[in-house]
Design a protein around this motif. Structure first.
Motif, PDB file in Angstrom:
ATOM      1  N   UNK A  52      -3.770  -1.565 -10.536  1.00 61.59           N
ATOM      2  CA  UNK A  52      -3.079  -2.805 -10.858  1.00 61.59           C
ATOM      3  C   UNK A  52      -1.804  -2.954 -10.034  1.00 61.59           C
ATOM      4  N   UNK A  53      -1.215  -1.823  -9.647  1.00 69.77           N
ATOM      5  CA  UNK A  53       0.030  -1.879  -8.871  1.00 69.77           C
ATOM      6  C   UNK A  53      -0.187  -2.451  -7.478  1.00 69.77           C
ATOM      7  N   UNK A  54      -1.426  -2.422  -6.992  1.00 68.50           N
ATOM      8  CA  UNK A  54      -1.703  -2.955  -5.665  1.00 68.50           C
ATOM      9  C   UNK A  54      -1.404  -4.448  -5.601  1.00 68.50           C
ATOM     10  N   UNK A  55      -1.447  -5.118  -6.743  1.00 68.23           N
ATOM     11  CA  UNK A  55      -1.158  -6.545  -6.772  1.00 68.23           C
ATOM     12  C   UNK A  55       0.316  -6.867  -6.619  1.00 68.23           C
ATOM     13  N   UNK A  61       1.370  -7.713   0.194  1.00 67.45           N
ATOM     14  CA  UNK A  61       1.731  -8.361   1.451  1.00 67.45           C
ATOM     15  C   UNK A  61       1.438  -7.466   2.653  1.00 67.45           C
ATOM     16  N   UNK A  62       1.610  -6.156   2.493  1.00 73.26           N
ATOM     17  CA  UNK A  62       1.279  -5.233   3.581  1.00 73.26           C
ATOM     18  C   UNK A  62      -0.218  -5.236   3.836  1.00 73.26           C
ATOM     19  N   UNK A  63      -1.020  -5.296   2.771  1.00 81.80           N
ATOM     20  CA  UNK A  63      -2.475  -5.357   2.930  1.00 81.80           C
ATOM     21  C   UNK A  63      -2.869  -6.633   3.664  1.00 81.80           C
ATOM     22  N   UNK A  64      -2.261  -7.756   3.294  1.00 78.14           N
ATOM     23  CA  UNK A  64      -2.554  -9.017   3.981  1.00 78.14           C
ATOM     24  C   UNK A  64      -2.131  -8.958   5.446  1.00 78.14           C
ATOM     25  N   UNK A  65      -0.961  -8.393   5.714  1.00 76.29           N
ATOM     26  CA  UNK A  65      -0.509  -8.264   7.104  1.00 76.29           C
ATOM     27  C   UNK A  65      -1.463  -7.383   7.910  1.00 76.29           C
ATOM     28  N   UNK A  66      -1.955  -6.325   7.291  1.00 74.13           N
ATOM     29  CA  UNK A  66      -2.901  -5.441   7.982  1.00 74.13           C
ATOM     30  C   UNK A  66      -4.175  -6.191   8.333  1.00 74.13           C
ATOM     31  N   UNK A 251      -0.393   6.252  -5.437  1.00 74.96           N
ATOM     32  CA  UNK A 251      -0.384   4.959  -4.745  1.00 74.96           C
ATOM     33  C   UNK A 251      -0.873   5.119  -3.312  1.00 74.96           C
ATOM     34  N   UNK A 252      -0.475   6.202  -2.662  1.00 75.54           N
ATOM     35  CA  UNK A 252      -0.948   6.459  -1.300  1.00 75.54           C
ATOM     36  C   UNK A 252      -2.466   6.592  -1.278  1.00 75.54           C
ATOM     37  N   UNK A 253      -3.027   7.226  -2.301  1.00 73.39           N
ATOM     38  CA  UNK A 253      -4.480   7.384  -2.376  1.00 73.39           C
ATOM     39  C   UNK A 253      -5.166   6.048  -2.607  1.00 73.39           C
ATOM     40  N   UNK A 254      -4.580   5.195  -3.437  1.00 76.17           N
ATOM     41  CA  UNK A 254      -5.165   3.876  -3.689  1.00 76.17           C
ATOM     42  C   UNK A 254      -5.149   3.038  -2.414  1.00 76.17           C
ATOM     43  N   UNK A 255      -4.040   3.057  -1.696  1.00 72.22           N
ATOM     44  CA  UNK A 255      -3.957   2.307  -0.441  1.00 72.22           C
ATOM     45  C   UNK A 255      -4.968   2.833   0.572  1.00 72.22           C
ATOM     46  N   UNK A 256      -5.136   4.148   0.628  1.00 71.99           N
ATOM     47  CA  UNK A 256      -6.142   4.728   1.518  1.00 71.99           C
ATOM     48  C   UNK A 256      -7.540   4.271   1.131  1.00 71.99           C
ATOM     49  N   UNK A 257      -7.793   4.216  -0.176  1.00 71.92           N
ATOM     50  CA  UNK A 257      -9.104   3.769  -0.648  1.00 71.92           C
ATOM     51  C   UNK A 257      -9.356   2.315  -0.281  1.00 71.92           C
ATOM     52  N   UNK A 258      -8.320   1.476  -0.393  1.00 72.31           N
ATOM     53  CA  UNK A 258      -8.467   0.059  -0.031  1.00 72.31           C
ATOM     54  C   UNK A 258      -8.809  -0.081   1.448  1.00 72.31           C
ATOM     55  N   UNK A 259      -8.072   0.629   2.298  1.00 75.35           N
ATOM     56  CA  UNK A 259      -8.337   0.559   3.744  1.00 75.35           C
ATOM     57  C   UNK A 259      -9.736   1.063   4.061  1.00 75.35           C
ATOM     58  N   UNK A 260     -10.138   2.134   3.414  1.00 70.89           N
ATOM     59  CA  UNK A 260     -11.466   2.705   3.666  1.00 70.89           C
ATOM     60  C   UNK A 260     -12.566   1.746   3.228  1.00 70.89           C
ATOM     61  N   UNK A 261     -12.409   1.154   2.053  1.00 72.83           N
ATOM     62  CA  UNK A 261     -13.435   0.246   1.530  1.00 72.83           C
ATOM     63  C   UNK A 261     -13.550  -1.000   2.399  1.00 72.83           C
ATOM     64  N   UNK A 262     -12.418  -1.563   2.825  1.00 70.65           N
ATOM     65  CA  UNK A 262     -12.452  -2.765   3.664  1.00 70.65           C
ATOM     66  C   UNK A 262     -13.092  -2.456   5.013  1.00 70.65           C
ATOM     67  N   UNK A 263     -12.718  -1.331   5.619  1.00 67.31           N
ATOM     68  CA  UNK A 263     -13.262  -0.977   6.930  1.00 67.31           C
ATOM     69  C   UNK A 263     -14.762  -0.708   6.860  1.00 67.31           C
ATOM     70  N   UNK A 264     -15.165   0.141   5.934  1.00 70.94           N
ATOM     71  CA  UNK A 264     -16.585   0.472   5.811  1.00 70.94           C
ATOM     72  C   UNK A 264     -17.367  -0.733   5.310  1.00 70.94           C
TER      73      UNK A 264
END
Length: 284
Positions: A52-55, A61-66, A251-264
């Protein structure tokens, strides 16, 4: 050595590497379900609050910028790489082909940090671009290229172009020249042949290479870290800040998971589309 033993000779190492990668990812992702304990390197119990903290704006905003930087990098890389790949395959001059190969492949032998530092010298306030613009009287003071999304995208495009050129050159080399000759014989102009025949026949390669560069760019760290200077953050930079600066491993793990899921996920979603395009081209 029979065929079966040869297959096992290659399959077993691949399986071991795959298991090691999956276990490593599982070890990282399990932190995303753990509670963050401020001031401690140890994590707490099970929680879903990290997702939920990712929101929160600081992360969202960092996710959108990425996503934006990765998308623009892939698009500009495609626009710049396709003419080079086309010339590389279709040129009749051996020295031109050799020159293009050298210019295209050489950057792969230079480290990311070295190339990024080179772009810092080019884009800096006293760098080559600003010095040239001021010497020509076009600007009266240095233009801000460093610590901007523009500067990060420029460096990432240069970093990604060799891979894009190789993939596009492969696609162009598989185009059946008979289709182009048939279109030319029917009266089509060279530019029309290119847009109506060559580009559609290489569309599978265009889509595949664009998605690969998009997914690859999402993991960029050194380039946005140095060119962005902390003002332009991508997911990898935020993972570094949260994991190694704040020790907020969940939080670092959640962000890593988001990047991994979007890329794959982007690679997985585009695969059926590329397969249909290749099948359609093969049927023509």
């Amino acid at each position: 050595m029979n065929d079966r033993r040869i297959w096992w000779f290659f399959i077993v190492p691949c399986m071991l590497v795959a298991v090691a990668v999956v276990m490593s990812l599982a070890a990282v992702f399990q932190y995303s379900f753990r509670e963050f304990v401020p001031g401690s390197l140890e994590t707490g119990g099970f929680t879903l609050d990290n997702f939920y903290s990712i929101g929160r704006p600081v992360y969202f905003l960092v996710i959108l910028d990425t996503l934006l930087i990765s998308f623009l990098t892939a698009v500009f890389c495609l626009l710049l790489s396709y003419p080079v790949a086309y010339a590389l395959v279709r040129t009749q001059s051996e020295w031109v082909r050799t020159l293009l190969v050298i210019l295209s492949i050489t950057p792969l032998f230079t480290g990311e940090i070295v190339r990024t530092y080179a772009w810092m010298l080019v884009l800096g306030s006293d760098g080559f671009i600003n010095s040239t613009l001021m010497a020509l009287g076009i600007v009266s003071r240095p233009v801000q290229f460093m610590y901007t999304k523009f500067g990060v995208i420029v460096a990432l495009v240069h970093f990604s172009m060799p891979v894009m050129i190789i993939m596009l050159a492969t696609a162009v080399s598989h185009v059946n020249r008979d289709f182009e000759k048939a279109a030319a014989n029917l009266g089509a102009a060279p530019l029309t042949v290119f847009w109506r025949v060559t580009v559609p026949l290489t569309m599978a390669g265009i889509v595949a290479s664009t998605v690969v560069i998009f997914a690859w760019t999402m993991s960029a760290f050194a380039t946005p870290q140095l060119i962005g200077g902390g003002k332009v953050l991508m997911i990898s930079n935020l993972v570094y800040l949260q994991g190694l600066s704040s020790f907020n491993f969940p939080i670092a793990a959640v962000l890593s998971a988001v990047a991994f899921i979007v890329a794959v996920g982007s690679l997985a979603l585009v695969q059926p589309f590329v397969t249909r395009l290749e099948r359609r081209v093969a049927e023509q």
